[in-house]
Design a protein around this motif. Structure first.
Motif, PDB file in Angstrom:
ATOM      1  N   UNK C 125       0.872  -1.174   0.000  1.00 19.78           N
ATOM      2  CA  UNK C 125       0.000   0.000   0.000  1.00 19.78           C
ATOM      3  C   UNK C 125       0.912   1.228   0.000  1.00 19.78           C
ATOM      4  N   UNK C 129      -5.510   3.793   1.918  1.00 15.92           N
ATOM      5  CA  UNK C 129      -6.436   3.181   0.955  1.00 15.92           C
ATOM      6  C   UNK C 129      -5.951   3.293  -0.483  1.00 15.92           C
ATOM      7  N   UNK C 130      -4.701   3.008  -0.719  1.00 13.66           N
ATOM      8  CA  UNK C 130      -4.204   3.072  -2.087  1.00 13.66           C
ATOM      9  C   UNK C 130      -3.202   1.957  -2.366  1.00 13.66           C
ATOM     10  N   UNK C 182       3.918  -0.912   3.591  1.00 11.59           N
ATOM     11  CA  UNK C 182       2.482  -0.903   3.906  1.00 11.59           C
ATOM     12  C   UNK C 182       2.066   0.360   4.649  1.00 11.59           C
ATOM     13  N   UNK C 184      -0.452   2.084   4.494  1.00 12.17           N
ATOM     14  CA  UNK C 184      -1.867   2.156   4.863  1.00 12.17           C
ATOM     15  C   UNK C 184      -2.129   1.519   6.209  1.00 12.17           C
TER      16      UNK C 184
ATOM     17  N   UNK D  95     -10.143  -2.785   0.240  1.00  5.76           N
ATOM     18  CA  UNK D  95      -9.440  -1.983   1.230  1.00  5.76           C
ATOM     19  C   UNK D  95      -8.749  -0.763   0.644  1.00  5.76           C
ATOM     20  N   UNK D  96      -8.642  -0.704  -0.679  1.00 10.38           N
ATOM     21  CA  UNK D  96      -7.866   0.373  -1.299  1.00 10.38           C
ATOM     22  C   UNK D  96      -8.320   0.594  -2.732  1.00 10.38           C
ATOM     23  N   UNK D  97      -8.144   1.808  -3.226  1.00 12.58           N
ATOM     24  CA  UNK D  97      -8.241   2.028  -4.663  1.00 12.58           C
ATOM     25  C   UNK D  97      -7.119   1.226  -5.310  1.00 12.58           C
TER      26      UNK D  97
END
Lengths: 187, 187, 187, 187
Positions: C125, C129-130, C182, C184, D95-97
Motif C-alpha cells: 500500500x 487506501x491506495x 504498507x 496504509x 481496502x484500497x483504490x
C-alpha cells in the motif's frame, strides 16, 4: 421488426463464418431484421439503428483486434451515453482451444457494457460438451455442428431477448420456446 | 531441488486428473520436488514451502469454486505480503467448451497475483488447435492427448520457470529446450 | 544492468505522466537501465532488448487503446514464442474512479501473458487506501502523492523482480528491502 | 411492482452500506418493491421472486468472497437454466483504490451471466471523476458523496432497466429522465 446488427472484424474468415451463422440464427425468430456487417461496412448509423448487437472479433493476444477497437474508439464521442439500453452479446475465434477466446469475449463485453448495452451469455448446451455461456467461441473455422449451432443459438437468443425486452413480445421469451435447449444433458 | 506445489479442488475427478497430469509434467524436469495436494490435504505450510504453484479449480459460474476460494480467504492474514515472488499458473475444467474455463483461470490468476505471485501462460501448442495460453483448460475429463499434453506442458513450464527464475538454472529455460513446442504449426 | 522498458500510449498526458513516474521508480534500484518510450518511439528491438516491461494505456471502453493494441498486433509474427520469460506489469488511467482501469489492466496483462511474460501486481500500500494490486491506476492526472507513489512503487518493483529473477540478485528481492511497504496499515 | 433484490455479503459493513445505498436508489423509481438481503437472509425463493438483482461482495483476492460464492454454488441445480432473462448489476468494496474491486465486479458478473441474467454498468458520472461503469465500487466505507451517489444511481438504474425491459414502462427509460446524468462533464 426487431433490428439486429451482427458486427464483426475478421482476418481469416473464421470470425466472419461465425458472424454468418449468428445472423442465420437471429433470423430464426420471425420479425427479425438482421444486418450482417464487417466493420468496414458499418458506421455509427448502424449502431444507432440496432436494438440488439452481436459483436465479434478474432482473438489476438486474448483481446479484441486493434481494428475492431479502433472502430469503437473512433465513434462520435457525442453519441456516448445516448444509446443506453440496447441488448448485446459477443463472439470470437482463436487459433486454438485455450487460446484466449473467452478473454476476448470479456474485452468485447467491456466495450458493450461501457457503451450502455445490457449483455448476456447463453445457458443452453448445443451439443456434447459445448456451450456459449460467455459468448460463442471457436478454434479456427467453426466446422463442428455443435460449434455452428452455438453460433446460431447465440443469434437466436439475441433476437429473442431483443424481441422480449425491447418490444415486449412475451412469446419470444426463451423459456417459452419448444426447441431443445440442453442437448448435452440427454433430455 | 525446485519445490512445486500442485494445489487443486475437484468435485468430479476432472480437475483432479488435470492436477495429476500437471504434476507428471512438473516432474519431467530433473531436481523437481513436486507435491500434489487437494485443498483438504494442504495448508499454509505448503504455500510457504513452494517456489512455484499450479492452482486448479472446477469452473462453477465462470469462477473459482467456493471451496478453493475459502481455502485462500482463510489463510493466516499475517502471511500476506510476506510470500511475494513465487511463480504461479492455473488450470480449470468445465462441463463444456465455452463453459467459462478461461474466466475461471482469470479468477485463479487474480488470487495468485494478489498474493504476490508472478503468473504465466504457455505459448506452446500441444497438438492441433490446442494450447494453454492462459492456463490449462478442459471440457470434462481430459481424454484427448492434446489436452493431456497441455496439462503436462503447463507443469513442465512451471518447473522450468521456477528453476530458471528462482534458482538461476539457465539450462532450464524453455527457450533452451529441445522438445517440440509448437505441434500445431507443423514444424 | 537490468534492462527496463516503460512502454506507453497516451492521448492526454495522464498515462504519460504515470509512465514517467514508473520510470522514476524503476531507476530507484541501482544498475537499472530504463527506457521510457511511447509506442511511436518504440519497436520490436526494444521488446527484444528489455528484461522487464511496464505497459500502459489509457482506458477506453474498459480496454487497451486501439493504438497500443495495433502496436502489438503488428509485431513481427516470427518473434512470437521466442521472447518468453521476461517480467511484466501494467498501468492505466481513466476519466473516473470506477471507469474501468482495472479491466484495462487485465487486457494489458492478457497481451503480456500471451507473449510469454510473467506478470505481477504490487502487494504494497502506498498511502491511505491506495494500492496497485493489479497494476497502477489513476483517475485523470495522477495528482495525489499516494497515486504517484503507486506508480513509482510499481516501477521499483519491476526493477526488483527483474534483478532478482533474471539476474539472480538476491539483495534486490522486495522482501529484503528496508523501505516501508504498507503505509496504509500504520506500521 | 418492479421486484428488485439487493443481495450482498459483507464482513465489515462496507459492502453492506453500499447495499443500503443501492436499495435506497432502487426505491427512487415508483412502483419498486425492493428487498435488501444479506446471503444469510436470502434463499432461492428470493432469486425466483426478483425481476432484477444487484449483487455485492467484498473484494478478497480480486474476487468474490467464498461465502457469496458458496451461496451460488449451493443453489438448487434444477433451477439453473430456468431463471433466464432477469436484469443484473454488481458492486464491491476493497481496502484500497487499485485493490481489485473491478476484477471482483467481473467475477460477480460472471455468476450472473452464467445464471442467465443480462448485466449492465452505469454510463453516468456521479461527481468529479466518479462513475460505476462496471458496477459500483468503494475503497473502504463509502464516505464521499460521489461514491454514495454512484451506489444510489446503480440501484436507480436497476429499477429503471427492470421497469422498462421487463414491464415495458417506456417512461422509466433512463434516457427519458430529467435528472443530471453527467455531473463530471461540466453540465
Amino acid at each position: 421488426m426487431t433490428k439486429i446488427l451482427v458486427l464483426y472484424h475478421s482476418n481469416t474468415q473464421n470470425t466472419q463464418r461465425m458472424a454468418e451463422l449468428i445472423a442465420e440464427g437471429a433470423r430464426q425468430l420471425d420479425q427479425s431484421d438482421v444486418r450482417l456487417r464487417s466493420i468496414s461496412e458499418a458506421d455509427h448509423t448502424d449502431l444507432e439503428w440496432c436494438d440488439g448487437i452481436a459483436l465479434g472479433s478474432p482473438t489476438n493476444y486474448g483481446c479484441v483486434s486493434w481494428q475492431m477497437k479502433q472502430w469503437w474508439d473512433q465513434q462520435p464521442i457525442e453519441n456516448w451515453g445516448k444509446r443506453d439500453g440496447k441488448i448485446g452479446c459477443v463472439f470470437s475465434s482463436a487459433g486454438a482451444w485455450g487460446g484466449g477466446q473467452e478473454w476476448t469475449c470479456m474485452s468485447l463485453m467491456s466495450i458493450l457494457i461501457n457503451y450502455g448495452f445490457l449483455v448476456f451469455g447463453v445457458t443452453d448446451y448445443t451439443g456434447i460438451k459445448f456451450s456459449a455461456h460467455y459468448g460463442a467461441i471457436s478454434a479456427g473455422f467453426p466446422e463442428e455442428e455443435r460449434a455452428q449451432e452455438a453460433c446460431r443459438r447465440l443469434g437466436l437468443r439475441l433476437s429473442e431477448w431483443t424481441a422480449r425486452l425491447i418490444y415486449g413480445r412475451e412469446e419470444a421469451h426463451p423459456l417459452n420456446q419448444t426447441y431443445h435447449r440442453f442437448e448435452d444433458l440427454g433430455k
